[in-house]
Each structure stands twice: as C-alpha cells, then as structure tokens.
Design a protein around this motif. Structure first.
Motif, mmCIF file in Angstrom:
data_model
loop_
_atom_site.group_PDB
_atom_site.id
_atom_site.type_symbol
_atom_site.label_atom_id
_atom_site.label_comp_id
_atom_site.label_asym_id
_atom_site.label_seq_id
_atom_site.Cartn_x
_atom_site.Cartn_y
_atom_site.Cartn_z
ATOM 1 N N TYR A 95 0.816 -1.213 0.000
ATOM 2 C CA TYR A 95 0.000 0.000 0.000
ATOM 3 C C TYR A 95 0.850 1.264 0.000
ATOM 4 O O TYR A 95 0.333 2.366 -0.147
ATOM 5 N N THR A 96 2.170 1.091 0.205
ATOM 6 C CA THR A 96 3.067 2.241 0.283
ATOM 7 C C THR A 96 4.455 1.837 -0.194
ATOM 8 O O THR A 96 4.860 0.677 -0.041
ATOM 9 N N ASP A 97 5.190 2.771 -0.754
ATOM 10 C CA ASP A 97 6.519 2.501 -1.300
ATOM 11 C C ASP A 97 7.513 2.000 -0.258
ATOM 12 O O ASP A 97 8.493 1.336 -0.592
ATOM 13 N N SER A 98 7.308 2.326 1.007
ATOM 14 C CA SER A 98 8.295 1.992 2.039
ATOM 15 C C SER A 98 8.426 0.490 2.280
ATOM 16 O O SER A 98 9.362 0.053 2.958
ATOM 17 N N TYR A 99 7.527 -0.305 1.718
ATOM 18 C CA TYR A 99 7.575 -1.764 1.916
ATOM 19 C C TYR A 99 8.184 -2.502 0.720
ATOM 20 O O TYR A 99 8.212 -3.729 0.707
ATOM 21 N N ALA A 100 8.671 -1.786 -0.263
ATOM 22 C CA ALA A 100 9.163 -2.424 -1.485
ATOM 23 C C ALA A 100 10.311 -3.389 -1.222
ATOM 24 O O ALA A 100 10.320 -4.533 -1.701
ATOM 25 N N THR A 101 11.322 -2.956 -0.454
ATOM 26 C CA THR A 101 12.474 -3.829 -0.192
ATOM 27 C C THR A 101 12.069 -5.020 0.675
ATOM 28 O O THR A 101 12.643 -6.107 0.552
ATOM 29 N N ALA A 102 11.088 -4.834 1.533
ATOM 30 C CA ALA A 102 10.603 -5.943 2.364
ATOM 31 C C ALA A 102 9.991 -7.035 1.492
ATOM 32 O O ALA A 102 10.222 -8.231 1.705
ATOM 33 N N ILE A 103 9.233 -6.623 0.482
ATOM 34 C CA ILE A 103 8.575 -7.597 -0.396
ATOM 35 C C ILE A 103 9.599 -8.295 -1.284
ATOM 36 O O ILE A 103 9.496 -9.504 -1.542
ATOM 37 N N ALA A 104 10.605 -7.555 -1.726
ATOM 38 C CA ALA A 104 11.682 -8.185 -2.506
ATOM 39 C C ALA A 104 12.373 -9.260 -1.670
ATOM 40 O O ALA A 104 12.671 -10.360 -2.160
ATOM 41 N N THR A 105 12.640 -8.952 -0.408
ATOM 42 C CA THR A 105 13.294 -9.915 0.484
ATOM 43 C C THR A 105 12.373 -11.092 0.773
ATOM 44 O O THR A 105 12.826 -12.248 0.825
ATOM 45 N N LEU A 106 11.091 -10.828 0.934
ATOM 46 C CA LEU A 106 10.116 -11.901 1.136
ATOM 47 C C LEU A 106 10.108 -12.846 -0.060
ATOM 48 O O LEU A 106 10.069 -14.080 0.092
ATOM 49 N N GLY A 107 10.167 -12.276 -1.269
ATOM 50 C CA GLY A 107 10.193 -13.109 -2.473
ATOM 51 C C GLY A 107 11.412 -14.014 -2.504
ATOM 52 O O GLY A 107 11.320 -15.201 -2.850
ATOM 53 N N HIS A 108 12.567 -13.463 -2.122
ATOM 54 C CA HIS A 108 13.780 -14.281 -2.086
ATOM 55 C C HIS A 108 13.665 -15.392 -1.037
ATOM 56 O O HIS A 108 14.113 -16.523 -1.252
ATOM 57 N N SER A 109 13.050 -15.075 0.109
ATOM 58 C CA SER A 109 12.903 -16.092 1.156
ATOM 59 C C SER A 109 12.010 -17.238 0.682
ATOM 60 O O SER A 109 12.200 -18.391 1.083
ATOM 61 N N LEU A 110 11.055 -16.962 -0.187
ATOM 62 C CA LEU A 110 10.223 -18.019 -0.772
ATOM 63 C C LEU A 110 11.041 -18.891 -1.729
ATOM 64 O O LEU A 110 10.846 -20.109 -1.806
ATOM 65 N N ASP A 111 11.978 -18.265 -2.442
ATOM 66 C CA ASP A 111 12.891 -19.030 -3.307
ATOM 67 C C ASP A 111 13.721 -20.009 -2.478
ATOM 68 O O ASP A 111 13.910 -21.160 -2.857
ATOM 69 N N ARG A 112 14.213 -19.533 -1.346
ATOM 70 C CA ARG A 112 15.111 -20.336 -0.523
ATOM 71 C C ARG A 112 14.458 -21.618 -0.017
ATOM 72 O O ARG A 112 15.136 -22.616 0.228
ATOM 73 N N VAL A 113 13.126 -21.585 0.174
ATOM 74 C CA VAL A 113 12.430 -22.765 0.714
ATOM 75 C C VAL A 113 11.702 -23.545 -0.381
ATOM 76 O O VAL A 113 10.904 -24.424 -0.096
ATOM 77 N N ASN A 114 11.984 -23.186 -1.642
ATOM 78 C CA ASN A 114 11.393 -23.902 -2.791
ATOM 79 C C ASN A 114 9.869 -23.889 -2.773
ATOM 80 O O ASN A 114 9.218 -24.914 -3.012
ATOM 81 N N SER A 115 9.309 -22.732 -2.490
ATOM 82 C CA SER A 115 7.852 -22.596 -2.543
ATOM 83 C C SER A 115 7.367 -22.821 -3.978
ATOM 84 O O SER A 115 7.952 -22.301 -4.934
ATOM 85 N N THR A 116 6.310 -23.616 -4.135
ATOM 86 C CA THR A 116 5.847 -23.997 -5.475
ATOM 87 C C THR A 116 4.684 -23.162 -5.993
ATOM 88 O O THR A 116 4.328 -23.261 -7.167
ATOM 89 N N ALA A 117 4.062 -22.372 -5.147
ATOM 90 C CA ALA A 117 2.856 -21.642 -5.540
ATOM 91 C C ALA A 117 3.183 -20.403 -6.373
ATOM 92 O O ALA A 117 4.292 -19.865 -6.320
ATOM 93 N N THR A 118 2.200 -19.953 -7.123
ATOM 94 C CA THR A 118 2.292 -18.665 -7.821
ATOM 95 C C THR A 118 2.416 -17.556 -6.775
ATOM 96 O O THR A 118 1.877 -17.675 -5.677
ATOM 97 N N ARG A 119 3.116 -16.481 -7.122
ATOM 98 C CA ARG A 119 3.257 -15.354 -6.197
ATOM 99 C C ARG A 119 2.566 -14.128 -6.791
ATOM 100 O O ARG A 119 2.881 -13.721 -7.914
ATOM 101 N N LEU A 120 1.668 -13.571 -6.029
ATOM 102 C CA LEU A 120 0.926 -12.401 -6.486
ATOM 103 C C LEU A 120 1.150 -11.235 -5.533
ATOM 104 O O LEU A 120 1.119 -11.410 -4.307
ATOM 105 N N LEU A 121 1.379 -10.079 -6.110
ATOM 106 C CA LEU A 121 1.519 -8.855 -5.321
ATOM 107 C C LEU A 121 0.297 -7.983 -5.550
ATOM 108 O O LEU A 121 0.121 -7.397 -6.625
ATOM 109 N N PHE A 122 -0.575 -7.908 -4.546
ATOM 110 C CA PHE A 122 -1.683 -6.968 -4.595
ATOM 111 C C PHE A 122 -1.119 -5.565 -4.347
ATOM 112 O O PHE A 122 -0.383 -5.359 -3.370
#
Length: 369
Positions: A95-122
């Motif tokens: 909802y705000t630009d200040s969370y952009a780096t947090a979401i990028a890091t969250l995406g990488h953490s999903l890579d690390r655990v081999n998450s199989t689901a589609t990833r959607l950013l509302f």
C-alpha cells in the motif's frame, strides 16, 4: 470569642431539639453506610486481586519445553504432494513505497524454501510508484493491481496505518482467476521454512492466534499477518455487504473484521506459521522452541526495513541504507531481537547479491504502474 460576638443574638430556625437529634442520627447512619460500602468494596477488590494473582496460568504462559515431536505428522508429510502451481498462490500486499524492499526480500525467502505456488503482489496503483513496484516484483512476485476497499464509516475509529488494509479482502476474488487455495503473507514477514502443506487444508479459513506484549497476552483472536483461505467470490460479496452493518472494534481494520466474520469457524493454526516477535518478549522459552521450527517469522514490533520506532513507514529507507538502519534499530526492546534482525539482514544481503543488477535498474524508474 470576639469573632463570634456578632452571632450572640442569633436564634436558630430549628428549635425542635428532638427533631435535630433525629436528623443528626440519620446523617450519622448515612455516613456509616457509605463507609461500610467502601470497606466492602475494598475487601472484595482485594479478594479478586488475590484470586487473580493465584490463578493458574494458561499452558502458553506456563510454557515448558516438553514436546519433542515434529510439527507435522511424518507419514502425512512423506505422502504429501506439492500443490499445483496454477491453483495455489502466495499473496502479499503493498500500500506504500516503504515496503518495497521488504517484499523483494520476502520473495527471495520463498525461493530459498522452494515454494511452489504462484506469487501475487496486490497493490494499489494510485498509492505505489513505478520504482517501488519494480523493486517489489524483482524477486518473483507478479504485480496484481486491485481496487482499494475503503474502511466502513469513512475510517472513523480505524488506526491510520490500516486505512488501506481492507484491500486485502480481494483475496476472496481469486477463484475467478482459477486459484483454489491461497496463503497471504504480510509484507513484514520472512519465510524460514516451506509451508506448502497449508494448501492441502480442507477448511475455508485459517490463521494463527494473536499475542500481545501487555496484559492481554496470548489471545483467542487470530492475527491476519498470515492467512490461509479458499477464495470464493460469493463470500467476498457477503463480506462487503455485512461490513457496513457489522458491530466490531474497527481500530484493527481487516483483522478485527475477519475475527468477527469467521469467529468460531476459523481454524487456529500453530504459531510456527506466524512467529510473531511479541512471543519472544512475552515468553522467551516458547520462542526458543518456536524459532527452531518456525515457517514464517512476523516482524511486528521492529520492522527492519522501516526507519521509525513506531513503524509508521513515513520515511523510505534506500536500499544502500538498509544495513545501517537495521543496526540502528537493534537496541530497541533492550536488544532482544538482534538475532531476528540479523536473520532479515542476511536474507536481504542474499537478495541484493542475487538480484542487485535488476534492483539497480529500478532506481529512478518512472511511468505507469
């Protein structure tokens, strides 16, 4: 004495001595009755305080390291099939630009655990810049614009930080895109271990019970930082209708609403799926066990990617300033979250090492989102 001499010729209007005595007695009785009520009240409150002080704590407040068993049943886990990519989704919101780096890091953490689901950013197109959206989607989240869902009653009584949070309810419309099960993760979470087993739950809705640092402690209400749900547009329409008339405490926005809406039908998930930092303050022994098996850690009390102590997010921390920002915040809560903040920092460094070129290309990006 001379100061009373002016009244020497004064004749009282009340000359009936018997009536005067009776009035005095009545007055004295009233005073005694009031004193008696006060004494009874003091005694009863003391009794209640003593009773509460001796009350046996809940199993969580009295947490002991007793259970060595794994979180999941081994037989089930070995036979578990990975969820279908096209029918399951991990969703987060910006909802705000200040969370952009947090979401990028969250995406990488999903890579690390081999998450199989589609990833959607509302995201809300009117609130998010092209640069922030580029950063947030650099690690695998697919941008998915949604319409803002306004809080009921023009947001009166809603914490200003949560005025856009009802937009999260767009989760329930994802069945129109073919998704059968979704897990929503707040942008201030980090994935430590795979949680694909959640997609196999047969229930409509699940979340982890909340916990507070103060007297409220471990709560029956659930925290919506991590949500499991089965999307259903009919449910979404029902939510939108009932939100306008439902009676609930609106200060926590969507969380308060969903607690009221699902109430007794919500499945309470284990704390491992939403390891709220408040647990570490509330019960360190519980956190010690939880950290070893946590799937998702929720940075509720200290958000490493934000600059303000109140986590308002009004200041955007640039990518090159994240490490300095994190180290500056390590002293908060008497430094109790140093390990968890270093975990986030480590994953951010990995994110930048892997996606640095792509992230740099995002800086200064302008245009439509």
């Amino acid at each position: 004495m001379w100061i009373f001499s002016r009244y020497k010729d004064y004749t009282p209007l009340w000359t009936d001595v018997a009536s005067l005595k009776q009035a005095n007695r009545a007055h004295a009785l009233r005073i005694l009755a009031i004193l008696l009520v006060i004494l009874v009240s003091v005694w009863y409150n003391g009794y209640l305080i003593a009773k509460l002080a001796k009350k046996w704590p809940t199993p969580l407040d009295n947490y002991q390291q007793l259970n060595p068993n794994p979180l999941l049943n081994d037989e089930f886990y070995q036979s578990f099939k990975s969820p279908t990519h096209d029918e399951t989704a991990v969703v987060t919101c910006m909802y705000t630009d200040s969370y952009a780096t947090a979401i990028a890091t969250l995406g990488h953490s999903l890579d690390r655990v081999n998450s199989t689901a589609t990833r959607l950013l509302f995201y809300l197109p009117e609130h998010v810049s092209s640069e922030a959206l580029c950063i947030a989607t650099a690690t695998g989240f697919v941008p998915h614009p949604v319409s803002r869902i306004a809080p009921p009653h023009n947001g009166e009584g809603t914490n200003k930080r949560f005025l856009d949070a009802y937009s999260k309810l767009n989760l329930w419309t994802l069945n129109d895109a073919g998704y059968k099960a979704v897990v929503h993760l707040d942008a201030d979470t980090l994935v430590l271990r795979n949680f694909d087993e959640l997609f196999a739950l047969p229930y409509r809705f699940g979340a982890v019970p909340d916990v507070y640092v103060g007297s409220h402690g471990f709560a029956l209400e659930f925290n919506t930082g991590v949500i499991y749900a089965r999307p259903d547009t009919a449910v979404f329409r029902d939510m939108m209708e009932k939100m306008q008339t439902l009676s609930y405490d609106e200060i926590q926005a969507d969380q308060a609403f969903l607690n009221q809406y699902y109430a007794a039908s919500a499945v309470r998930l284990p704390y491992a799926y939403n390891a709220n930092l408040a647990i570490k303050v509330r019960k360190p022994a519980m956190w010690e066990d939880l950290w070893k098996r946590a799937r998702v850690v929720h940075y509720t009390l200290v958000k490493p990617f934000l600059a303000e102590a109140d986590n308002s997010g009004e200041t955007i921390v640039p990518m090159e300033g994240l490490e300095e920002n994190i180290r500056a915040r390590m002293g908060e809560f008497d430094g109790v979250f140093e390990e968890e903040l270093l975990e986030w920092l480590g994953q951010w460094k990995e994110t930048y090492a892997k996606y640095g070129e792509k992230l740099k290309e995002c800086e200064g990006k302008v245009g439509d989102v």
